[in-house]
Design an enzyme around this catalytic site. Structure first.
Site, PDB file in Angstrom:
ATOM      1  N   HIS A  56       9.343   1.075  -0.050  1.00 29.21           N
ATOM      2  CA  HIS A  56       8.190   0.433  -0.718  1.00 29.21           C
ATOM      3  C   HIS A  56       7.208   1.450  -1.270  1.00 29.21           C
ATOM      4  CE1 HIS A  56       9.293  -3.683   0.491  1.00 29.21           C
ATOM      5  NE2 HIS A  56       9.710  -3.116   1.605  1.00 29.21           N
ATOM      6  N   ASN A 129       8.122 -10.221   1.823  1.00 32.98           N
ATOM      7  CA  ASN A 129       8.867  -9.923   0.598  1.00 32.98           C
ATOM      8  C   ASN A 129       8.830 -11.132  -0.319  1.00 32.98           C
ATOM      9  OD1 ASN A 129       9.817  -7.251   1.042  1.00 32.98           O
ATOM     10  ND2 ASN A 129      11.414  -8.016   2.398  1.00 32.98           N
ATOM     11  N   TYR A 339       5.747   0.043  11.453  1.00 30.41           N
ATOM     12  CA  TYR A 339       4.744   0.098  10.380  1.00 30.41           C
ATOM     13  C   TYR A 339       3.521   0.905  10.810  1.00 30.41           C
ATOM     14  CZ  TYR A 339       7.257  -2.648   7.023  1.00 30.41           C
ATOM     15  OH  TYR A 339       8.188  -3.041   6.096  1.00 30.41           O
TER      16      TYR A 339
END
Ligand code: NDP
Length: 490
Positions: A56, A129, A339
């Site tokens: 990303h 997404n 993350y």
């Protein structure tokens, strides 16, 4: 041009007298190391780049507002869902998955759809997404999957062989691959895509009841996509088509909106569904769990500084608020770790002190020191550990989440393919049956095109999977392999 009311300074605030000429020995002589203004400038330039996201990396974003139109206090104690017409400030960042930071926007790829809601109970992030499912269901496979999407170690090129090899050996990818190769796999921009929280999360209410929940964001702009041929032409004209579209539509007052829907499943239903409701390669059929409209969000403000506010935006599924919890979805659980870990690596330990990431509520932790810690004082300097006798902040048991009830107690590496609820084909057949003839023929064509140069053995393995979805799927791709001139299918 108006004259700036203040003068240029160094980072230490000292006035800069000359920003055009370095200090040199005579007009044609060498530099002096004492020219610290030059050195400061060059040193800063050397440090302008930070590690790009492993996935990303190419992204676009904007600020906006979430408006809740339906009270959900029956299901969740999260204050964001209490009352109607409540407005919550938010940030959105969209992205492609595989391309590097400078990649072209108009590529066939999944789009990241990350949202940060600055709620009155802290930040709630949904990091989803534009597709409701994903390529793998076990995070142990995630790094390998991403390696197939990135560059080959020797050629330094993307490798269709690696992609189809991995996908054909991992049939749980079939659902996402079918969406990726369908029309929605190449959107014109991000205003015209849906967003999905994708994972199963949970709601818990004041009575400590738990419900499983899926979040959906439906574009109010409608869906728009390009064919491969259209995208080749677009990329030839501009590599920044999505950035241009999003930035200028907001700049011109044309604010995009998405409708927020939730699907809610009573806790015990999870034991009854024919599919595993915690499998990220699955959706919950709308006929079984109808989407409920609960609000919308609008993007209406561009960032003033792309790097500071979009590149440094740090989203994490670990950011939930009381009333929103996790589920046994193992992909979600891995992302809860990875993350925040990625942000500590890219941005530093105190990444949530960066203004765009900072909650709009006070933060009271006992974390101490570390690089770039900008917290100068504790409310009470003697209360810098916990428990303490000096009136420092303490835990609040009223926010305790109800226990997660799981019936499983055997620890092992279970073969996920043995679970009937993880069937890799049934839902793909449902999707295939939604496509009209035009969509099907573009799907076959896109897949055949993406298989150029892939060895026949790998293609045959993948065709078997298509055949298990629907005989027409396999036949259609076979015919296109011949029509598009694949050397093994002439
Ligand atoms: P439904 O017909 O009730 O739902 C269809 C969903 O699929 C809608 O959300 C719709 O999104 C979306 N959709 C419609 N056409 C396409 C398309 N050409 N490409 C991708 N998505 C499309 O069926 P089910 O809920 O039983 O699901 C059937 C299949 O639809 C699933 O197997 C899945 O592949 C796909 N799907 C299901 C979703 C879900 O949450 N149940 C969500 C998205 C896709 P929209 O309203 O924006 O057109």
């Amino acid at each position: 041009m108006s004259k700036c009311p203040y003068h240029q300074t160094t980072t230490a605030g000292s006035p800069v007298a000359d920003n055009q000429n370095s200090v040199t020995v005579g007009p044609r002589g060498p530099l002096l190391i004492q020219d610290w203004q030059l050195i400061e400038k060059l040193a800063h330039q050397n440090r302008e780049r930070i590690p790009e996201r492993t996935v990303h990396a190419k992204g676009w974003g904007a600020f906006g507002t979430l408006t809740i139109t339906k009270d959900l206090s029956e299901y969740t104690r999260a204050k964001v869902f209490h009352g109607v017409n409540k407005q919550i400030p938010m940030l959105a960042r969209f992205s492609t998955v595989a391309g590097e930071h400078g990649a072209a926007d108009a590529e066939r790829d999944v789009r990241g759809f990350s949202l940060k809601f600055y709620t009155e109970e802290g930040n709630w992030d949904l990091v989803g997404n534009n597709t409701p499912v994903f390529f793998v269901r076990d995070p142990l496979k995630f790094p390998d999957f991403i390696h197939t999407q990135k560059r080959h170690p020797r050629t330094n090129l993307r490798s269709p062989t690696a992609m189809w090899d991995f996908w054909s050996l991992s049939p749980e990818s079939l659902h996402q691959v079918t969406i990726l190769m369908s029309d929605r796999g190449l959107p014109t921009d991000v205003r015209h895509i849906n967003g999905y929280g994708s994972h199963t999360f949970s709601f818990w209410n004041d009575k400590n009841e738990r419900f499983w929940v899926k979040f959906h964001f439906k574009t109010q702009q409608g869906h728009r996509h390009w064919t491969n041929e259209e995208s080749f032409e677009k990329v030839g004209q501009s590599r920044e088509t999505t950035q241009e579209d999003l930035f200028y539509s907001i700049e011109n007052g044309d604010f995009p909106r998405w409708t927020l829907q939730v699907q809610i499943m009573p806790e015990l239903d999870a034991e009854k569904t024919s599919y595993n409701p915690f499998d990220l390669t699955k959706v919950w059929p709308h006929s079984e769990y109808p989407p409920i409209e609960v609000g919308f969000f609008e993007l209406n403000r561009n960032a003033d500084n792309y790097f500071a506010q979009i590149e440094q935006a740090a989203f994490s599924p670990s950011n939930v608020v009381p009333g929103i919890g996790f589920s046994p979805d193992r992909m979600l659980q891995a992302r809860i770790f990875s993350y925040a870990d990625a942000h500590r690596h890219r941005l530093g330990t105190h990444y949530e002190n960066i203004p765009v990431n900072r909650p709009h509520v006070p933060v009271h932790t006992y974390h101490k020191d570390g690089f770039m810690n900008i917290q100068e004082e504790f409310p009470n300097p003697d209360a810098y550990y916990e428990p303490n006798s000096f009136g420092g902040p303490v835990q609040a048991p009223e926010f305790k989440e109800p226990p997660l009830k799981l019936n499983q107690s055997v620890v092992d590496r279970f073969d996920h393919r043995q679970d009937e609820g993880n069937n890799d084909y049934i839902q793909v057949t449902a999707l295939f049956n939604l496509f009209d003839d035009g969509e099907k023929s573009r799907l076959f064509n896109n897949i055949a095109g993406a298989m150029a140069g892939v060895p026949k053995e790998i293609i045959e393995r993948q065709l078997t999977h298509f055949g298990r979805v629907h005989p027409d799927y396999e036949a259609g791709v076979r015919a296109e392999l011949k029509a598009t001139g694949h050397s093994d299918y002439q």
